[in-house]
Design an enzyme around this catalytic site. Structure first.
Site, PDB file in Angstrom:
ATOM      1  N   GLY A 100       0.838  -1.204   0.000  1.00  0.00           N
ATOM      2  CA  GLY A 100       0.000   0.000   0.000  1.00  0.00           C
ATOM      3  C   GLY A 100       0.864   1.241   0.000  1.00  0.00           C
ATOM      4  O   GLY A 100       1.962   1.240  -0.568  1.00  0.00           O
ATOM      5  N   CYS A 107       1.930   0.370  -8.839  1.00  0.00           N
ATOM      6  CA  CYS A 107       3.103   0.866  -8.114  1.00  0.00           C
ATOM      7  C   CYS A 107       4.334   0.841  -9.013  1.00  0.00           C
ATOM      8  O   CYS A 107       5.317   1.532  -8.743  1.00  0.00           O
ATOM      9  CB  CYS A 107       3.338   0.074  -6.841  1.00  0.00           C
ATOM     10  SG  CYS A 107       3.280  -1.684  -7.084  1.00  0.00           S
ATOM     11  N   GLU A 148       4.538  10.094  -5.201  1.00  0.00           N
ATOM     12  CA  GLU A 148       3.710   9.182  -5.997  1.00  0.00           C
ATOM     13  C   GLU A 148       2.314   9.766  -6.185  1.00  0.00           C
ATOM     14  O   GLU A 148       1.667  10.160  -5.216  1.00  0.00           O
ATOM     15  CB  GLU A 148       3.614   7.833  -5.278  1.00  0.00           C
ATOM     16  CG  GLU A 148       2.959   6.756  -6.116  1.00  0.00           C
ATOM     17  CD  GLU A 148       2.945   5.395  -5.413  1.00  0.00           C
ATOM     18  OE1 GLU A 148       2.596   5.350  -4.227  1.00  0.00           O
ATOM     19  OE2 GLU A 148       3.289   4.400  -6.071  1.00  0.00           O
TER      20      GLU A 148
END
Ligand code: NDP
Length: 471
Positions: A218, A274, A372
């Protein structure tokens, strides 16, 4: 949990991000007490499962893998409806989950050990592996079947019992995995699913003394907080967190391939990976041709309802993530970047739609290149040559995946050796990996042993060294 389906007093609607009028179902929301019951069920089942035969573990995992593969189209449609990726990507994800279960079914048969001559006369040494215990798995929403699969399958293969807390946004896929494991013949209590809030159910897993290890995927902030708690209480832990993955395009790249792999790496799965290529580092001689070609293909991508056959890019997962993407585009503009695309889109069905976006003329120090975003947003940084491009690629807090497009063996080889990332892609997208080899990163992206492939055993087993004096 414990082999029974238990309802809770609270339930949450599961909304389709392509059409907010479409409610996939109401799913139970557990409280901390239910989470503790699930942990107890896993603890009770551990003794027997940790001593189960490799054949029993093979049979269950192989059957689960076969069921996922047989139902890949139907489960792919469900995944697409729940998460918003298009069916081709969703079916690919279910296929991968099935292959992962089959891979770890066979791994259950391969857990061997070593017999080593001792340095002391007459003695011998055995090195064996044992299960760790009860493993708490905390997973994100972006790969709702594959990420649980690549944690559950090795955990069970090596004789551990499991409590899974999936992301609240994707309960339907987790529910299907639980049903498949039950139908595959897994004994009661070996696998337990608890749906609910991270701050309640996830928290219960992290703080319970009956959970021996936590595997988390996560965000960086949640991962670091969980890691600190595990360290303080002596739990084994593994963290897979974010990325700010560079894709370097050199002057000598095959232009068509460079554009194709970047389009895929940056925007497929709505950029919610990711391993997405979020920093495009382009050398001066190819900069104009590359950005022009990429922009043309990016703007031609058809954004729409995930289940519409013509859609190439589905919606963003929810309103909060959509707002985060828009916030970062504004940050990029405020820092002086030129943003192309990224508009909010009103389509036939009410959903969380935006056009893919490219931020041009950025500097690596800008926030758009440091943090991110996790959406269909990439930025371009100009480099004067290979040396500067490599330095920019490594100038980041992250280190998950890194790519280079070049026809030069010299630069490809140098990049492979010197880029600070856990995975390196040469003339291939930074996202999209095989299921039988290690997955993971360096620096702020990952902590602990690698996931997947045979390397997964480093996390899911505990090594024992036995000294034997035969007398
Ligand atoms: P989070 O890190 O918030 O959530 C991941 C998982 O952790 C979820 O199951 C979540 O539960 C759970 N969780 C949240 N808080 C706690 C806690 N205090 N204790 C234990 N478990 C907890 O990520 P999100 O999925 O919400 O996404 C937010 C951002 O994370 C994205 O915008 C993206 O930047 C990044 N992300 C990165 C991923 C990666 O693979 N690197 C994958 C997904 C997201 P809950 O369902 O309640 O949130």
């Amino acid at each position: 949990m414990g082999g029974e389906w238990i309802s809770s007093s609270r339930a949450l609607p599961n909304i389709n991000p392509s059409d907010t009028n479409d409610v996939i179902g109401e799913f139970a929301e557990a409280d901390a007490a239910l989470a503790l019951s699930a942990i107890q069920a896993a603890r009770q089942a551990f003794r027997e499962w940790s001593r189960s035969s490799p054949q029993q573990r093979f049979d269950v995992l192989d059957a689960a893998g076969a069921a996922l593969l047989a139902r890949k189209d139907e489960l792919g449609q469900l995944l697409a409806r729940e998460e918003g990726k298009i069916p081709a990507e969703a079916i690919g994800e279910v296929t991968r989950a099935g292959q992962i279960f089959k891979f770890f079914a066979a791994e259950a048969l391969r857990v061997g050990g070593e017999i080593v001559p001792s340095v002391r006369p007459g003695m011998s040494v055995e090195v064996t592996r044992e299960p760790v215990g009860v493993i708490g798995l905390i997973t994100p929403w972006n790969f709702p079947i594959a990420i649980p699969a690549w944690k559950i399958a090795p955990a069970l293969a090596y004789g551990n019992t499991v409590v899974l807390k999936p992301a609240e946004m994707v309960p339907a896929c987790a529910w299907e995995i639980a049903k498949i494991l039950e139908q595959a013949g897994l004994p009661a209590g070996v696998f337990n699913l608890v749906m609910g809030k991270g701050s309640v159910v996830g928290e219960a897993l992290v703080s319970s003394a009956d959970v021996d290890a936590i595997s988390f995927t996560g965000s960086v902030s949640t991962g670091r907080a969980i890691g600190a708690r595990c360290f303080a209480s002596g739990k084994k832990f593994q963290l897979e967190m974010g990325g700010k993955n560079p894709m370097v395009i050199l002057d000598d790249a095959d232009l068509d391939n460079a554009i194709a792999v970047t389009l895929n790496g940056s925007f497929f799965s709505t950029g919610q990976r990711c391993t997405a290529s979020s920093r495009l580092i382009v050398t001066a001689g190819i900069y104009d041709k590359f950005t022009e070609g990429l922009l043309a293909q990016m703007q031609a991508l058809r954004v729409g309802h995930a289940l519409d056959a013509t859609t190439q890019m589905g919606p963003v997962v929810d309103e909060r993530q959509l707002a985060q993407n828009q916030k970062y585009l504004q940050i990029a503009r405020d820092e002086g970047a030129q943003v192309v695309g990224g508009e909010l889109l009103k389509l036939r069905s009410p959903g969380f739609y935006m056009a893919p976006a490219l931020a041009l003329d950025t500097e690596n120090a800008m926030r758009i290149n440091r943090e991110e975003v996790f959406g269909p947003v990439a930025s371009v940084v100009r480099a004067k040559d290979y040396g500067e491009a490599l330095a920019l690629a490594n100038d980041t807090d992250f280190g998950l995946s890194a790519g280079i497009c070049t026809t030069s063996l010299k630069y490809a080889t140098h990049f492979k050796r010197n880029v600070e990332a856990g995975m390196v892609m040469i003339n291939a997208p930074t996202a999209g990996v095989d299921y039988h080899v290690p997955f993971g990163g360096r620096k702020g992206s990952s902590f602990g042993p690698r996931e997947q492939g045979t390397y997964a055993r480093e996390f899911y087993t505990s090594v024992k060294t036995t000294y034997i004096n035969p007398l």
